[in-house]
Write a protein that holds these residues in place. Structure first.
Motif, PDB file in Angstrom:
ATOM      1  N   GLY A   1      26.520  -4.094  35.371  1.00 13.99           N
ATOM      2  CA  GLY A   1      25.646  -2.909  34.761  1.00 13.99           C
ATOM      3  C   GLY A   1      25.329  -2.544  33.507  1.00 13.99           C
ATOM      4  N   ILE A   2      25.757  -3.132  32.321  1.00 13.57           N
ATOM      5  CA  ILE A   2      26.065  -2.892  31.036  1.00 13.57           C
ATOM      6  C   ILE A   2      25.201  -3.903  30.765  1.00 13.57           C
ATOM      7  N   LYS A   3      24.424  -3.466  29.842  1.00 14.73           N
ATOM      8  CA  LYS A   3      23.346  -4.664  29.200  1.00 14.73           C
ATOM      9  C   LYS A   3      23.420  -3.860  27.290  1.00 14.73           C
ATOM     10  N   VAL A   4      23.397  -4.865  26.119  1.00 13.80           N
ATOM     11  CA  VAL A   4      22.561  -4.404  24.975  1.00 13.80           C
ATOM     12  C   VAL A   4      21.595  -5.064  25.087  1.00 13.80           C
ATOM     13  N   ILE A   5      20.475  -3.972  24.463  1.00 13.12           N
ATOM     14  CA  ILE A   5      18.848  -4.738  24.100  1.00 13.12           C
ATOM     15  C   ILE A   5      19.359  -4.493  22.617  1.00 13.12           C
ATOM     16  N   GLN A   6      18.393  -5.214  22.059  1.00 10.71           N
ATOM     17  CA  GLN A   6      18.054  -5.339  20.201  1.00 10.71           C
ATOM     18  C   GLN A   6      16.371  -5.626  20.327  1.00 10.71           C
TER      19      GLN A   6
ATOM     20  N   ASP B   1       7.467  -6.348   9.419  1.00  8.66           N
ATOM     21  CA  ASP B   1       6.130  -5.516   8.682  1.00  8.66           C
ATOM     22  C   ASP B   1       5.132  -6.586   8.971  1.00  8.66           C
ATOM     23  N   PRO B   2       4.289  -5.562   8.885  1.00 11.50           N
ATOM     24  CA  PRO B   2       2.672  -6.820   9.005  1.00 11.50           C
ATOM     25  C   PRO B   2       2.329  -7.250   7.709  1.00 11.50           C
ATOM     26  N   LYS B   3       2.622  -6.472   6.744  1.00  7.60           N
ATOM     27  CA  LYS B   3       2.057  -7.181   5.873  1.00  7.60           C
ATOM     28  C   LYS B   3       3.317  -8.468   5.693  1.00  7.60           C
ATOM     29  N   THR B   4       4.093  -8.280   5.170  1.00  7.69           N
ATOM     30  CA  THR B   4       5.837  -8.939   4.760  1.00  7.69           C
ATOM     31  C   THR B   4       6.220  -9.817   6.005  1.00  7.69           C
ATOM     32  N   LYS B   5       5.882  -9.745   6.756  1.00  8.86           N
ATOM     33  CA  LYS B   5       6.234 -10.641   7.654  1.00  8.86           C
ATOM     34  C   LYS B   5       7.920 -10.572   8.443  1.00  8.86           C
ATOM     35  N   MET B   6       8.775  -9.873   7.358  1.00 16.03           N
ATOM     36  CA  MET B   6       9.511  -9.218   7.116  1.00 16.03           C
ATOM     37  C   MET B   6      10.707  -8.346   8.512  1.00 16.03           C
ATOM     38  N   VAL B   7      11.773  -8.270   8.865  1.00 18.24           N
ATOM     39  CA  VAL B   7      12.175  -7.205   9.697  1.00 18.24           C
ATOM     40  C   VAL B   7      12.518  -6.265   9.247  1.00 18.24           C
ATOM     41  N   SER B   8      11.316  -5.059   9.304  1.00 16.47           N
ATOM     42  CA  SER B   8      12.093  -4.152   8.751  1.00 16.47           C
ATOM     43  C   SER B   8      12.963  -2.875   9.133  1.00 16.47           C
ATOM     44  N   LYS B   9      13.424  -3.090  10.662  1.00 18.14           N
ATOM     45  CA  LYS B   9      14.117  -2.271  11.316  1.00 18.14           C
ATOM     46  C   LYS B   9      14.991  -2.660  12.482  1.00 18.14           C
ATOM     47  N   ILE B  10      16.282  -3.021  11.897  1.00 16.28           N
ATOM     48  CA  ILE B  10      16.934  -3.626  13.940  1.00 16.28           C
ATOM     49  C   ILE B  10      17.826  -2.586  14.605  1.00 16.28           C
ATOM     50  N   SER B  11      16.688  -1.922  16.221  1.00 11.47           N
ATOM     51  CA  SER B  11      17.670  -1.323  16.609  1.00 11.47           C
ATOM     52  C   SER B  11      18.519  -2.286  17.951  1.00 11.47           C
ATOM     53  N   VAL B  12      19.427  -1.747  18.325  1.00  7.41           N
ATOM     54  CA  VAL B  12      20.346  -2.222  19.022  1.00  7.41           C
ATOM     55  C   VAL B  12      20.835  -0.601  20.720  1.00  7.41           C
ATOM     56  N   GLU B  13      20.202  -0.869  21.333  1.00  6.49           N
ATOM     57  CA  GLU B  13      20.571  -0.285  22.437  1.00  6.49           C
ATOM     58  C   GLU B  13      21.825  -0.791  23.535  1.00  6.49           C
ATOM     59  N   ILE B  14      22.714   0.644  23.636  1.00  3.83           N
ATOM     60  CA  ILE B  14      23.831  -0.183  24.665  1.00  3.83           C
ATOM     61  C   ILE B  14      23.065   0.498  26.332  1.00  3.83           C
ATOM     62  N   GLN B  15      22.530  -0.015  26.487  1.00  9.06           N
ATOM     63  CA  GLN B  15      23.078   0.624  28.524  1.00  9.06           C
ATOM     64  C   GLN B  15      24.053   0.277  29.402  1.00  9.06           C
ATOM     65  N   ILE B  16      25.044   1.759  29.678  1.00  7.62           N
ATOM     66  CA  ILE B  16      25.453   1.916  30.786  1.00  7.62           C
ATOM     67  C   ILE B  16      25.085   2.127  32.023  1.00  7.62           C
ATOM     68  N   PRO B  17      25.604   2.035  33.213  1.00  9.17           N
ATOM     69  CA  PRO B  17      25.692   2.432  33.860  1.00  9.17           C
ATOM     70  C   PRO B  17      26.001   3.625  34.114  1.00  9.17           C
ATOM     71  N   PRO B  18      25.629   4.731  35.627  1.00  7.64           N
ATOM     72  CA  PRO B  18      26.027   5.983  35.536  1.00  7.64           C
ATOM     73  C   PRO B  18      27.762   6.653  35.757  1.00  7.64           C
ATOM     74  N   ASP B  19      27.727   4.834  36.116  1.00  2.00           N
ATOM     75  CA  ASP B  19      29.495   5.250  36.835  1.00  2.00           C
ATOM     76  C   ASP B  19      30.460   5.203  35.456  1.00  2.00           C
ATOM     77  N   PHE B  20      30.174   4.912  34.281  1.00  2.00           N
ATOM     78  CA  PHE B  20      30.543   4.415  33.013  1.00  2.00           C
ATOM     79  C   PHE B  20      31.285   5.591  32.972  1.00  2.00           C
ATOM     80  N   PRO B  21      32.715   5.778  32.128  1.00  2.00           N
ATOM     81  CA  PRO B  21      33.271   7.058  31.919  1.00  2.00           C
ATOM     82  C   PRO B  21      33.178   7.885  30.636  1.00  2.00           C
TER      83      PRO B  21
END
Length: 120
Positions: free
Chosen positions: A68-73, A78-98
């Protein structure tokens, strides 16, 4: 570390690292066959999988199951430069995670070596 690049045909470009091969290709709209991720996708995936490895190591050391653990990035471009302007990482944990480890597992992912290299 030595990496040797091979050109197996078309827009495919492979990186050979010892006995292992990282295969890449280009999407169809860029003239490729879309048979493998693009080199840039592999670059972004290295950040996500590194964070995932640190989450895995944290959980393994504490006997926490990975079910039940997932890492989502997500990468914003940026639409003008086509360069990545921001990277976010989310960690999804199940309800029973301590609960006492919620902040700590985030800090573990944050210590990913790929991220540290990019920050430096």
């Amino acid at each position: 570390m030595d990496i040797t690049v091979d050109f197996p045909g078309g827009t495919r470009v492979d990186a050979c690292i010892g006995s292992l091969t990282v295969r890449t290709d280009q999407p169809k709209e860029s003239g490729g066959d879309n048979s493998a991720p693009s080199p840039f996708s592999v670059f972004l995936a290295s950040l996500a999988t590194c964070a995932g490895y640190y989450v895995y190591g944290f959980c393994k050391a504490r006997g926490i199951p990975m079910d039940g653990i997932k890492v989502i990035q997500k990468a914003e471009q940026d639409p003008k430069t086509k360069m990545v302007s921001k990277i976010s990482v989310e960690i999804q944990i199940p309800p029973d995670f301590p609960k006492e480890y919620t902040s700590a597992v985030i800090r573990a992912a944050d210590s990913c070596l790929v991220k540290k290299h990019l920050e430096h």
